[in-house]
Scaffold this motif. Structure first.
Motif, PDB file in Angstrom:
ATOM      1  N   UNK A 161     -17.147  67.253 -32.106  1.00  0.00           N
ATOM      2  CA  UNK A 161     -15.821  66.815 -31.405  1.00  0.00           C
ATOM      3  C   UNK A 161     -15.802  64.987 -31.381  1.00  0.00           C
ATOM      4  N   UNK A 162     -16.955  64.690 -30.900  1.00  0.00           N
ATOM      5  CA  UNK A 162     -17.261  63.136 -30.747  1.00  0.00           C
ATOM      6  C   UNK A 162     -17.048  62.600 -32.147  1.00  0.00           C
ATOM      7  N   UNK A 163     -17.489  63.305 -33.224  1.00  0.00           N
ATOM      8  CA  UNK A 163     -17.450  62.626 -34.498  1.00  0.00           C
ATOM      9  C   UNK A 163     -15.820  62.733 -35.149  1.00  0.00           C
ATOM     10  N   UNK A 164     -15.114  63.520 -34.660  1.00  0.00           N
ATOM     11  CA  UNK A 164     -13.799  63.657 -35.028  1.00  0.00           C
ATOM     12  C   UNK A 164     -12.938  62.648 -34.123  1.00  0.00           C
ATOM     13  N   UNK A 165     -13.305  62.395 -33.048  1.00  0.00           N
ATOM     14  CA  UNK A 165     -12.670  61.365 -32.042  1.00  0.00           C
ATOM     15  C   UNK A 165     -12.818  59.973 -32.949  1.00  0.00           C
ATOM     16  N   UNK A 194      -8.807  55.405 -37.888  1.00  0.00           N
ATOM     17  CA  UNK A 194      -7.410  55.279 -38.480  1.00  0.00           C
ATOM     18  C   UNK A 194      -6.387  55.031 -37.507  1.00  0.00           C
ATOM     19  N   UNK A 195      -6.543  54.801 -36.264  1.00  0.00           N
ATOM     20  CA  UNK A 195      -5.417  54.486 -35.300  1.00  0.00           C
ATOM     21  C   UNK A 195      -5.267  53.343 -35.183  1.00  0.00           C
ATOM     22  N   UNK A 196      -3.855  52.836 -35.237  1.00  0.00           N
ATOM     23  CA  UNK A 196      -3.215  51.594 -35.103  1.00  0.00           C
ATOM     24  C   UNK A 196      -3.737  50.934 -33.590  1.00  0.00           C
ATOM     25  N   UNK A 221     -12.660  46.265 -36.913  1.00  0.00           N
ATOM     26  CA  UNK A 221     -13.514  47.620 -37.022  1.00  0.00           C
ATOM     27  C   UNK A 221     -14.787  47.308 -36.303  1.00  0.00           C
ATOM     28  N   UNK A 222     -15.235  45.920 -36.081  1.00  0.00           N
ATOM     29  CA  UNK A 222     -16.424  45.742 -35.324  1.00  0.00           C
ATOM     30  C   UNK A 222     -16.161  45.839 -33.769  1.00  0.00           C
ATOM     31  N   UNK A 223     -15.050  45.444 -33.485  1.00  0.00           N
ATOM     32  CA  UNK A 223     -14.479  45.786 -31.996  1.00  0.00           C
ATOM     33  C   UNK A 223     -14.118  47.307 -31.598  1.00  0.00           C
ATOM     34  N   UNK A 224     -13.839  47.753 -32.674  1.00  0.00           N
ATOM     35  CA  UNK A 224     -13.509  49.261 -32.559  1.00  0.00           C
ATOM     36  C   UNK A 224     -14.784  50.276 -32.513  1.00  0.00           C
ATOM     37  N   UNK A 225     -15.633  49.815 -33.261  1.00  0.00           N
ATOM     38  CA  UNK A 225     -17.093  50.456 -33.413  1.00  0.00           C
ATOM     39  C   UNK A 225     -17.833  49.952 -31.757  1.00  0.00           C
ATOM     40  N   UNK A 226     -17.683  48.859 -31.471  1.00  0.00           N
ATOM     41  CA  UNK A 226     -18.425  48.343 -30.118  1.00  0.00           C
ATOM     42  C   UNK A 226     -17.647  49.427 -28.893  1.00  0.00           C
TER      43      UNK A 226
END
Length: 76
Positions: A41-45, A51-53, A10-15
């Motif tokens: 739209x950015x928030x939805x992305x 939740x994406x693998x 999640x840290x990597x995904x956030x970065x």
């Protein structure tokens, strides 16, 4: 996968998302012409990215740009 691996992922995904965010906003804004709708739209992305693998995604910015463009086009 352990809890530590989940947190690292999640840290990597956030970065990755934060790095791509200005580009994502630009894409959404150019399609929609509205800063408010572009932010939505950015928030939805972001929600979809969480939740994406992400194990097989090699280019997070490209994936996020594609998701953002499709979401914006669907809203337009």
């Amino acid at each position: 996968m352990s809890a530590g691996d989940d947190a690292d992922s999640l840290d990597r995904a956030t970065r990755d998302f934060v790095a791509a965010r200005p580009q994502l906003f630009g894409i959404a804004y150019r399609v929609l012409g509205s800063a408010v709708e572009a932010e939505d739209i950015v928030q939805e992305a972001w929600l979809r990215w969480q939740s994406t693998d992400r194990t097989d995604i090699r280019e997070p910015a490209a994936f996020l740009a594609t998701v953002t463009a499709r979401l914006a086009i669907n809203l337009a």
